[in-house]
Motif scaffolding. Structure first.
Motif, PDB file in Angstrom:
ATOM      1  N   ARG A 184      59.995  -1.235 -11.394  1.00 56.84           N
ATOM      2  CA  ARG A 184      60.629  -0.304 -10.014  1.00 56.84           C
ATOM      3  C   ARG A 184      61.963   0.596 -11.001  1.00 56.84           C
ATOM      4  NH1 ARG A 184      62.323  -0.708  -3.764  1.00 56.84           N
ATOM      5  NH2 ARG A 184      63.868  -1.292  -5.206  1.00 56.84           N
ATOM      6  N   ILE A 185      61.510   1.274 -10.682  1.00 57.95           N
ATOM      7  CA  ILE A 185      62.914   2.574 -11.687  1.00 57.95           C
ATOM      8  C   ILE A 185      63.667   3.880 -10.483  1.00 57.95           C
ATOM      9  CG2 ILE A 185      63.248   4.206 -13.287  1.00 57.95           C
ATOM     10  CD1 ILE A 185      61.643   2.775 -15.032  1.00 57.95           C
ATOM     11  N   ARG A 186      64.858   2.926 -10.095  1.00 58.70           N
ATOM     12  CA  ARG A 186      65.299   4.202  -9.908  1.00 58.70           C
ATOM     13  C   ARG A 186      66.529   4.976 -10.464  1.00 58.70           C
ATOM     14  NH1 ARG A 186      69.314   1.420  -7.462  1.00 58.70           N
ATOM     15  NH2 ARG A 186      68.477  -1.052  -7.959  1.00 58.70           N
ATOM     16  N   SER A 187      66.690   6.187 -10.040  1.00 57.66           N
ATOM     17  CA  SER A 187      67.574   7.119 -10.711  1.00 57.66           C
ATOM     18  C   SER A 187      69.060   6.538 -10.509  1.00 57.66           C
ATOM     19  CB  SER A 187      67.691   8.223 -10.188  1.00 57.66           C
ATOM     20  OG  SER A 187      68.166   8.563  -9.017  1.00 57.66           O
ATOM     21  N   SER A 188      70.554   6.589 -11.152  1.00 57.03           N
ATOM     22  CA  SER A 188      71.490   6.119 -10.738  1.00 57.03           C
ATOM     23  C   SER A 188      72.699   6.867 -11.797  1.00 57.03           C
ATOM     24  CB  SER A 188      71.346   4.532 -11.653  1.00 57.03           C
ATOM     25  OG  SER A 188      72.778   3.972 -11.674  1.00 57.03           O
ATOM     26  N   TYR A 189      73.632   6.156 -12.025  1.00 59.72           N
ATOM     27  CA  TYR A 189      74.578   7.233 -12.818  1.00 59.72           C
ATOM     28  C   TYR A 189      74.607   5.908 -13.077  1.00 59.72           C
ATOM     29  CZ  TYR A 189      78.927   9.432 -13.905  1.00 59.72           C
ATOM     30  OH  TYR A 189      79.390   9.778 -14.450  1.00 59.72           O
ATOM     31  N   PHE A 190      75.019   6.459 -14.967  1.00 59.22           N
ATOM     32  CA  PHE A 190      76.081   5.804 -15.582  1.00 59.22           C
ATOM     33  C   PHE A 190      76.834   7.022 -16.733  1.00 59.22           C
ATOM     34  CE2 PHE A 190      73.621   2.723 -15.146  1.00 59.22           C
ATOM     35  CZ  PHE A 190      73.769   1.645 -14.899  1.00 59.22           C
ATOM     36  N   PRO A 191      78.091   6.914 -17.247  1.00 62.07           N
ATOM     37  CA  PRO A 191      78.786   8.755 -17.771  1.00 62.07           C
ATOM     38  C   PRO A 191      78.078   8.813 -19.512  1.00 62.07           C
ATOM     39  CG  PRO A 191      80.200   7.728 -16.403  1.00 62.07           C
ATOM     40  CD  PRO A 191      79.362   6.278 -16.781  1.00 62.07           C
ATOM     41  N   PHE A 192      77.790   7.226 -19.713  1.00 61.91           N
ATOM     42  CA  PHE A 192      77.318   7.647 -20.674  1.00 61.91           C
ATOM     43  C   PHE A 192      75.239   8.081 -21.388  1.00 61.91           C
ATOM     44  CE2 PHE A 192      76.620   2.908 -20.107  1.00 61.91           C
ATOM     45  CZ  PHE A 192      78.044   3.127 -19.361  1.00 61.91           C
TER      46      PHE A 192
END
Ligand code: DAH
Length: 340
Positions: free
Chosen positions: A245-253
């Motif tokens: 399962r793929i969820r949206s997230s946040y990483f700066p790179f």
């Protein structure tokens, strides 16, 4: 003559009182040494009046022989006694089979690391190693986190006494090193290694842990490649039936950034605790490499694209074997280590 009789009697009594070899040797010196009493008695034969001389001489010689034999017997007894004492004090059974040499084995983290290598090797990935001591520039700035960027709070950092020199908080700075070395060639690598975070040690977090980073860069790399690679990896490591399962997230790179979960077998008694009742387990962060990061690595984001991912090796291993305390990895408890 009566002197000889007393001498013999005294010597025999003292001999019987000698319970250790050292005392026996002292006795021997006293009676048979250069100035010993028995020798003195023998030397005295010459000064004994003629008519008594023969009897005296015979007696003195008999005493010499008796005492010598008594001494040797006593010595043998004491030696035998000392031998028995040492045998019972340190029993040594030379007929026992030898103790087997304990064989070492690979640490469970190393075993899983090698499995990960082989899964990615099958997909054409190479292993690229980079430094554990980094500078702030590579660990943060070039990964699109300028000083004071709030995202830096995600990584509690160990600083050294040299300003700007830190212990890497993740394997992601390795992306910059490999890009700068390989540019403008395409890249397909994993970057394994130890990371360090200034965190409280709990059952789930340690100040040191291993990560496996992945980086793929090429002319037409897409999110579909990322999904396919991760799904193939998860199924090889955790079982062919695993759902991803793929969820949206946040990483700066990365942009977009995702987090990847796998479903956990419902019949596993640990399932509820591990997945907090959701049935899903997070195994890694990932995303499409941010254009700023590509540029910092020397790649033109118009011509190149790429994906990256990062996972915690201890976390993956804990999931695979339902290990409930991350501190076990560095505890050196053989009862734990021998299970794998
Ligand atoms: N570096 C991140 C961390 O330590 C993990 C990670 C997330 C790595 C996304 C990546 C990525 O390469 O694309 O939390």
């Amino acid at each position: 003559m009566s002197d000889l009789a007393t001498l013999e009697q005294r010597a025999k009594t003292e001999l019987a009182g000698c319970n250790i070899e050292a005392a026996l040797r002292a006795w021997n010196t006293k009676y048979f040494g250069k100035t010993g009493e028995v020798l003195a008695a023998l030397k005295a034969i010459g000064s004994v009046p003629h008519e008594q001389r023969k009897a005296y001489g015979q007696d003195a010689n008999r005493i010499k022989e008796t005492l010598t034999r008594a001494y040797e017997d006593r010595l043998a007894v004491l030696k035998e006694r000392a031998l028995n004492a040492s045998l019972t004090a340190n029993p040594l059974d030379v007929t026992l089979p030898g103790r087997p040499v304990q064989r070492g084995r690979l640490h469970v983290a190393t075993q899983i690391m090698r499995q990960i290598y082989s899964v990615f090797a099958d997909m054409g990935f190479q292993v690229y190693r980079t430094r554990e001591v980094e500078d702030d520039l590579t660990n943060f700035e070039l990964l699109n986190m300028p000083p004071h960027h709030p995202a830096r709070d995600m990584w509690d950092t160990f600083h050294t006494t040299t300003p700007g020199v830190i212990l890497r908080t993740h394997t992601s700075p390795g992306q910059i090193h490999v890009m700068r070395e390989c540019c403008p060639d395409p890249i397909r690598v994993i970057l394994p290694g130890m990371c360090y975070r200034y965190e409280a040690i709990t059952t789930r977090s340690e100040i040191q842990f291993q990560q496996v980073e992945g980086l793929v860069i090429g002319a037409h790399v897409t999110m579909a490649d990322l999904k396919g690679t991760i799904t193939a990896f998860a199924r090889r490591l955790f079982g062919q039936e695993r759902q991803v399962r793929i969820r949206s997230s946040y990483f700066p790179f990365t942009e977009p950034s995702i987090e990847v979960d796998i479903d956990w077998p419902k019949d596993d008694p640990n399932a509820d605790r591990l997945t907090k009742g959701t049935g899903w387990l997070e195994i890694m962060g990932a995303g499409m490499v941010h254009p700023v990061v590509l540029r910092n690595g020397g790649y033109d984001p118009v011509k190149f694209s790429g994906f990256a991912f990062g996972m915690g090796l201890q976390r993956i291993t804990m999931l695979k074997y339902a290990i409930d305390d991350i501190r076990q990895f560095w505890g050196n408890d053989l009862r734990f280590l021998r299970q794998f």
